[in-house]
Design a protein around this motif. Structure first.
Motif, PDB file in Angstrom:
ATOM      1  N   GLN A   1       5.411   7.131 -20.245  1.00  0.00           N
ATOM      2  CA  GLN A   1       6.538   7.544 -19.416  1.00  0.00           C
ATOM      3  C   GLN A   1       6.188   7.454 -17.933  1.00  0.00           C
ATOM      4  O   GLN A   1       7.007   7.028 -17.124  1.00  0.00           O
ATOM      5  N   VAL A   2       4.964   7.842 -17.585  1.00  0.00           N
ATOM      6  CA  VAL A   2       4.511   7.725 -16.190  1.00  0.00           C
ATOM      7  C   VAL A   2       4.523   6.258 -15.771  1.00  0.00           C
ATOM      8  O   VAL A   2       4.973   5.921 -14.667  1.00  0.00           O
ATOM      9  N   GLU A   3       4.047   5.390 -16.663  1.00  0.00           N
ATOM     10  CA  GLU A   3       4.039   3.960 -16.353  1.00  0.00           C
ATOM     11  C   GLU A   3       5.470   3.454 -16.147  1.00  0.00           C
ATOM     12  O   GLU A   3       5.746   2.718 -15.204  1.00  0.00           O
ATOM     13  N   GLN A   4       6.366   3.870 -17.019  1.00  0.00           N
ATOM     14  CA  GLN A   4       7.755   3.439 -16.912  1.00  0.00           C
ATOM     15  C   GLN A   4       8.372   3.943 -15.604  1.00  0.00           C
ATOM     16  O   GLN A   4       9.054   3.194 -14.900  1.00  0.00           O
ATOM     17  N   GLN A   5       8.099   5.182 -15.253  1.00  0.00           N
ATOM     18  CA  GLN A   5       8.618   5.731 -14.000  1.00  0.00           C
ATOM     19  C   GLN A   5       7.997   5.012 -12.799  1.00  0.00           C
ATOM     20  O   GLN A   5       8.681   4.771 -11.796  1.00  0.00           O
TER      21      GLN A   5
ATOM     22  N   LYS B   1       3.845  -9.716  -9.885  1.00  0.00           N
ATOM     23  CA  LYS B   1       2.402  -9.665 -10.102  1.00  0.00           C
ATOM     24  C   LYS B   1       1.787  -8.514  -9.299  1.00  0.00           C
ATOM     25  O   LYS B   1       0.918  -7.791  -9.791  1.00  0.00           O
ATOM     26  N   ILE B   2       2.260  -8.318  -8.075  1.00  0.00           N
ATOM     27  CA  ILE B   2       1.784  -7.211  -7.248  1.00  0.00           C
ATOM     28  C   ILE B   2       2.134  -5.881  -7.914  1.00  0.00           C
ATOM     29  O   ILE B   2       1.312  -4.959  -7.979  1.00  0.00           O
ATOM     30  N   LEU B   3       3.358  -5.773  -8.413  1.00  0.00           N
ATOM     31  CA  LEU B   3       3.802  -4.554  -9.098  1.00  0.00           C
ATOM     32  C   LEU B   3       2.953  -4.303 -10.352  1.00  0.00           C
ATOM     33  O   LEU B   3       2.520  -3.179 -10.597  1.00  0.00           O
ATOM     34  N   ASP B   4       2.699  -5.350 -11.113  1.00  0.00           N
ATOM     35  CA  ASP B   4       1.866  -5.206 -12.311  1.00  0.00           C
ATOM     36  C   ASP B   4       0.446  -4.767 -11.951  1.00  0.00           C
ATOM     37  O   ASP B   4      -0.140  -3.917 -12.629  1.00  0.00           O
ATOM     38  N   ASN B   5      -0.107  -5.312 -10.883  1.00  0.00           N
ATOM     39  CA  ASN B   5      -1.442  -4.939 -10.424  1.00  0.00           C
ATOM     40  C   ASN B   5      -1.464  -3.467 -10.004  1.00  0.00           C
ATOM     41  O   ASN B   5      -2.386  -2.721 -10.342  1.00  0.00           O
ATOM     42  N   PHE B   6      -0.416  -3.048  -9.278  1.00  0.00           N
ATOM     43  CA  PHE B   6      -0.291  -1.650  -8.876  1.00  0.00           C
ATOM     44  C   PHE B   6      -0.261  -0.744 -10.107  1.00  0.00           C
ATOM     45  O   PHE B   6      -0.954   0.272 -10.172  1.00  0.00           O
ATOM     46  N   MET B   7       0.547  -1.126 -11.106  1.00  0.00           N
ATOM     47  CA  MET B   7       0.686  -0.304 -12.302  1.00  0.00           C
ATOM     48  C   MET B   7      -0.628  -0.238 -13.083  1.00  0.00           C
ATOM     49  O   MET B   7      -0.980   0.815 -13.616  1.00  0.00           O
ATOM     50  N   THR B   8      -1.354  -1.329 -13.122  1.00  0.00           N
ATOM     51  CA  THR B   8      -2.651  -1.331 -13.801  1.00  0.00           C
ATOM     52  C   THR B   8      -3.591  -0.339 -13.127  1.00  0.00           C
ATOM     53  O   THR B   8      -4.260   0.456 -13.791  1.00  0.00           O
ATOM     54  N   LYS B   9      -3.630  -0.379 -11.789  1.00  0.00           N
ATOM     55  CA  LYS B   9      -4.489   0.542 -11.038  1.00  0.00           C
ATOM     56  C   LYS B   9      -4.022   1.992 -11.199  1.00  0.00           C
ATOM     57  O   LYS B   9      -4.847   2.895 -11.374  1.00  0.00           O
ATOM     58  N   LEU B  10      -2.713   2.212 -11.134  1.00  0.00           N
ATOM     59  CA  LEU B  10      -2.163   3.555 -11.276  1.00  0.00           C
ATOM     60  C   LEU B  10      -2.509   4.135 -12.651  1.00  0.00           C
ATOM     61  O   LEU B  10      -2.977   5.265 -12.760  1.00  0.00           O
ATOM     62  N   MET B  11      -2.303   3.345 -13.687  1.00  0.00           N
ATOM     63  CA  MET B  11      -2.544   3.837 -15.036  1.00  0.00           C
ATOM     64  C   MET B  11      -4.039   4.065 -15.282  1.00  0.00           C
ATOM     65  O   MET B  11      -4.416   5.018 -15.961  1.00  0.00           O
ATOM     66  N   ALA B  12      -4.886   3.237 -14.713  1.00  0.00           N
ATOM     67  CA  ALA B  12      -6.335   3.445 -14.846  1.00  0.00           C
ATOM     68  C   ALA B  12      -6.732   4.752 -14.159  1.00  0.00           C
ATOM     69  O   ALA B  12      -7.527   5.533 -14.704  1.00  0.00           O
ATOM     70  N   ALA B  13      -6.175   4.997 -12.973  1.00  0.00           N
ATOM     71  CA  ALA B  13      -6.468   6.245 -12.263  1.00  0.00           C
ATOM     72  C   ALA B  13      -5.943   7.453 -13.042  1.00  0.00           C
ATOM     73  O   ALA B  13      -6.624   8.480 -13.153  1.00  0.00           O
ATOM     74  N   MET B  14      -4.744   7.331 -13.587  1.00  0.00           N
ATOM     75  CA  MET B  14      -4.160   8.424 -14.366  1.00  0.00           C
ATOM     76  C   MET B  14      -5.015   8.693 -15.611  1.00  0.00           C
ATOM     77  O   MET B  14      -5.289   9.844 -15.933  1.00  0.00           O
TER      78      MET B  14
END
Length: 174
Positions: free
Chosen positions: A49-53, A73-86
């Motif tokens: 859900q966090v990833e979706q938001q 691609k930038i958005l996907d990279n951001f989400m990868t980093k965000l989810m790894a941090a989470m």
């Protein structure tokens, strides 16, 4: 007298071992309870859900129809980093022992036994199965009411800002 002293010393020395064994038993039961409550699954769902938001947030920062492949691609990279941090900070494996500590402070071993008995029962399993859907439906109800009150909240916020601005303007300057 010496035998009594030796026996008393042996009993006193064994008390910490017994307490540790009782605590280990309680912690094991709490871990089982968290498994029965499907806490890891709930955390996995929360992370999705966090990833979706996060994706929705990224999309709202620009016009989705104008997103290029490079933007995606930038958005996907951001989400990868965000989810790894989470996951690193708030993943189930990171929080599990803290949750066990939390539940151990809140419940006695007897209470944990009762909770386990309930959630392992057919009624408890039914509750576990239905609760996520009920929570989702409850949130939808709440969001509907939030939409209703949103204009009033905005008006109240505007009024507060005006009142604060007026109060500061009326205040004599030193």
């Amino acid at each position: 007298m010496r035998k009594i002293l030796i026996a008393a010393t042996a009993v006193l020395l064994s008390l910490p071992l017994s307490a540790r064994a009782d605590e280990a038993s309680k912690r094991a039961k709490i871990e089982e309870m968290l498994t029965v409550l499907k806490m890891e699954d709930n955390f996995t769902l929360l992370m999705k859900q966090v990833e979706q938001q996060g994706r929705q947030m990224g999309m709202s920062m620009t016009n989705p129809s104008q997103l290029t492949d490079a933007d995606k691609k930038i958005l996907d990279n951001f989400m990868t980093k965000l989810m790894a941090a989470m996951q690193e900070t708030m993943g189930w494996q990171k929080l599990k022992s803290e949750f066990i500590d939390l539940y151990a402070k809140a419940y006695t071993e007897e209470e944990v036994d009762g909770i386990l008995t309930f959630y392992k029962s057919p009624v408890g399993q039914s509750m576990l199965t239905k609760t996520p859907q009920l929570v989702q439906q409850s949130m939808a109800i709440s969001q509907t009411h939030m939409k209703e009150i949103q204009p009033k909240l905005e008006q109240l916020t505007d009024d507060l800002k005006k009142d604060l601005d007026a109060a500061h303007a009326a205040k004599p300057k030193p």
